[in-house]
Design an enzyme around this catalytic site. Structure first.
Site, PDB file in Angstrom:
ATOM      1  N   GLY A  46      32.425  40.180  43.068  1.00 11.08           N
ATOM      2  CA  GLY A  46      31.210  39.950  42.292  1.00 11.08           C
ATOM      3  C   GLY A  46      30.743  38.525  42.501  1.00 11.08           C
ATOM      4  O   GLY A  46      31.501  37.682  42.990  1.00 11.08           O
ATOM      5  N   GLN A  51      26.660  30.719  40.164  1.00 10.32           N
ATOM      6  CA  GLN A  51      27.697  30.179  41.046  1.00 10.32           C
ATOM      7  C   GLN A  51      27.135  29.593  42.336  1.00 10.32           C
ATOM      8  O   GLN A  51      27.819  28.818  43.005  1.00 10.32           O
ATOM      9  CB  GLN A  51      28.717  31.272  41.402  1.00 10.32           C
ATOM     10  CG  GLN A  51      29.563  31.696  40.215  1.00 10.32           C
ATOM     11  CD  GLN A  51      30.474  32.844  40.585  1.00 10.32           C
ATOM     12  OE1 GLN A  51      30.060  33.991  40.594  1.00 10.32           O
ATOM     13  NE2 GLN A  51      31.718  32.550  40.929  1.00 10.32           N
ATOM     14  N   CYS A  91      38.388  33.916  40.092  1.00 15.23           N
ATOM     15  CA  CYS A  91      36.974  33.557  40.197  1.00 15.23           C
ATOM     16  C   CYS A  91      36.775  32.728  41.450  1.00 15.23           C
ATOM     17  O   CYS A  91      37.570  31.832  41.734  1.00 15.23           O
ATOM     18  CB  CYS A  91      36.552  32.755  38.966  1.00 15.23           C
ATOM     19  SG  CYS A  91      34.808  32.301  38.976  1.00 15.23           S
ATOM     20  N   LEU A  92      35.718  33.027  42.181  1.00 14.54           N
ATOM     21  CA  LEU A  92      35.440  32.274  43.409  1.00 14.54           C
ATOM     22  C   LEU A  92      35.113  30.813  43.106  1.00 14.54           C
ATOM     23  O   LEU A  92      35.216  29.966  43.989  1.00 14.54           O
ATOM     24  CB  LEU A  92      34.276  32.923  44.170  1.00 14.54           C
ATOM     25  CG  LEU A  92      34.580  34.330  44.713  1.00 14.54           C
ATOM     26  CD1 LEU A  92      33.320  34.956  45.290  1.00 14.54           C
ATOM     27  CD2 LEU A  92      35.686  34.278  45.761  1.00 14.54           C
ATOM     28  N   HIS A 133      32.565  39.650  33.500  1.00 15.35           N
ATOM     29  CA  HIS A 133      32.848  38.329  34.096  1.00 15.35           C
ATOM     30  C   HIS A 133      31.556  37.712  34.665  1.00 15.35           C
ATOM     31  O   HIS A 133      31.279  36.531  34.455  1.00 15.35           O
ATOM     32  CB  HIS A 133      33.921  38.529  35.181  1.00 15.35           C
ATOM     33  CG  HIS A 133      34.285  37.333  35.991  1.00 15.35           C
ATOM     34  ND1 HIS A 133      35.539  36.751  35.947  1.00 15.35           N
ATOM     35  CD2 HIS A 133      33.573  36.604  36.905  1.00 15.35           C
ATOM     36  CE1 HIS A 133      35.563  35.715  36.782  1.00 15.35           C
ATOM     37  NE2 HIS A 133      34.386  35.610  37.380  1.00 15.35           N
ATOM     38  N   GLU A 134      30.766  38.537  35.363  1.00 10.67           N
ATOM     39  CA  GLU A 134      29.520  38.016  35.971  1.00 10.67           C
ATOM     40  C   GLU A 134      28.473  37.673  34.912  1.00 10.67           C
ATOM     41  O   GLU A 134      27.783  36.659  35.033  1.00 10.67           O
ATOM     42  CB  GLU A 134      28.935  39.025  36.974  1.00 10.67           C
ATOM     43  CG  GLU A 134      29.842  39.449  38.115  1.00 10.67           C
ATOM     44  CD  GLU A 134      30.566  38.311  38.790  1.00 10.67           C
ATOM     45  OE1 GLU A 134      30.079  37.171  38.772  1.00 10.67           O
ATOM     46  OE2 GLU A 134      31.655  38.569  39.331  1.00 10.67           O
ATOM     47  N   HIS A 137      29.075  34.361  33.498  1.00  8.58           N
ATOM     48  CA  HIS A 137      28.585  33.262  34.352  1.00  8.58           C
ATOM     49  C   HIS A 137      27.119  32.965  34.036  1.00  8.58           C
ATOM     50  O   HIS A 137      26.718  31.796  33.957  1.00  8.58           O
ATOM     51  CB  HIS A 137      28.697  33.616  35.835  1.00  8.58           C
ATOM     52  CG  HIS A 137      30.036  33.362  36.459  1.00  8.58           C
ATOM     53  ND1 HIS A 137      30.648  32.118  36.470  1.00  8.58           N
ATOM     54  CD2 HIS A 137      30.874  34.182  37.137  1.00  8.58           C
ATOM     55  CE1 HIS A 137      31.802  32.203  37.127  1.00  8.58           C
ATOM     56  NE2 HIS A 137      31.963  33.445  37.536  1.00  8.58           N
TER      57      HIS A 137
END
Ligand code: GNR
Ligand code: NI
Length: 167
Positions: A46, A51, A91-92, A133-134, A137
């Site tokens: 995702g 981000q 997480c990226l 999670h997204e 963000h």
């Protein structure tokens, strides 16, 4: 298509709140496609516009192993939650860190697709975790904020040190 640069925690831009997309146009679609390419290249399941330092409400998700179930959500909103489940998240924007987070087990999401058409999706399991999670963000929240204060302080110190060493 382009691979975008992913902000690394702790970067204060990860805490900006994303604005609603007023009109889904070619620029919105290009961003979503570039985000998908960036997510697949990472690789990740995702990615939120936040981000890549774009503070509008766009997320992309693909939890399939075959990378052929891309979902684009514009102005996503969770309209129903049910159950509770704890799972390990990464997480990226926080590479190499995996921690357990408790979230709803099932969610119903309302959003616009890449044509600007509204749709509703019921998700559970990994997909439900990823969507939550997204959307966090987009609200300026990184998953590590669910951890204890002590863990967050240690994590910030560790990641700042790592950033210093790799720059
Ligand atoms: O690639 C990712 N994996 C992941 C694993 C468990 C829970 C959430 C995620 S999302 C993450 C990609 C990312 O950082 N999205 O914001
Ligand atoms: Ni993330």
């Amino acid at each position: 298509m382009a691979i975008l640069k992913i902000l690394q925690y702790p970067d204060e831009r990860l805490h900006k709140v994303a604005r609603k997309v007023e009109r889904v146009d070619e620029a919105t679609r290009r961003l979503a496609r570039d985000m998908a390419e960036t997510m697949y290249a990472a690789p990740g399941v995702g990615l939120a516009a936040t981000q890549v330092d774009m503070h509008i409400q766009v997320i992309v998700v693909d939890v399939s192993e075959t990378h052929n179930q891309l979902k684009i959500f514009i102005n996503p909103e969770i309209i129903a939650f049910s159950g509770e489940e704890e799972s390990e998240e990464g997480c990226l924007s926080v590479p190499g860190i995996y921690e357990k987070v408790r979230r709803a087990e099932k969610v119903t999401v309302r959003a616009l697709d890449e044509k600007g058409e509204p749709f509703t999706l019921e998700a559970e399991g990994y997909l439900a975790v990823c969507i939550q999670h997204e959307i966090d963000h987009l609200r300026g929240k990184v998953f590590v904020e669910y951890l204890s204060q002590l863990k967050q302080i240690r994590l910030r110190a560790k990641l700042k040190k790592r950033l210093r060493e790799t720059m």
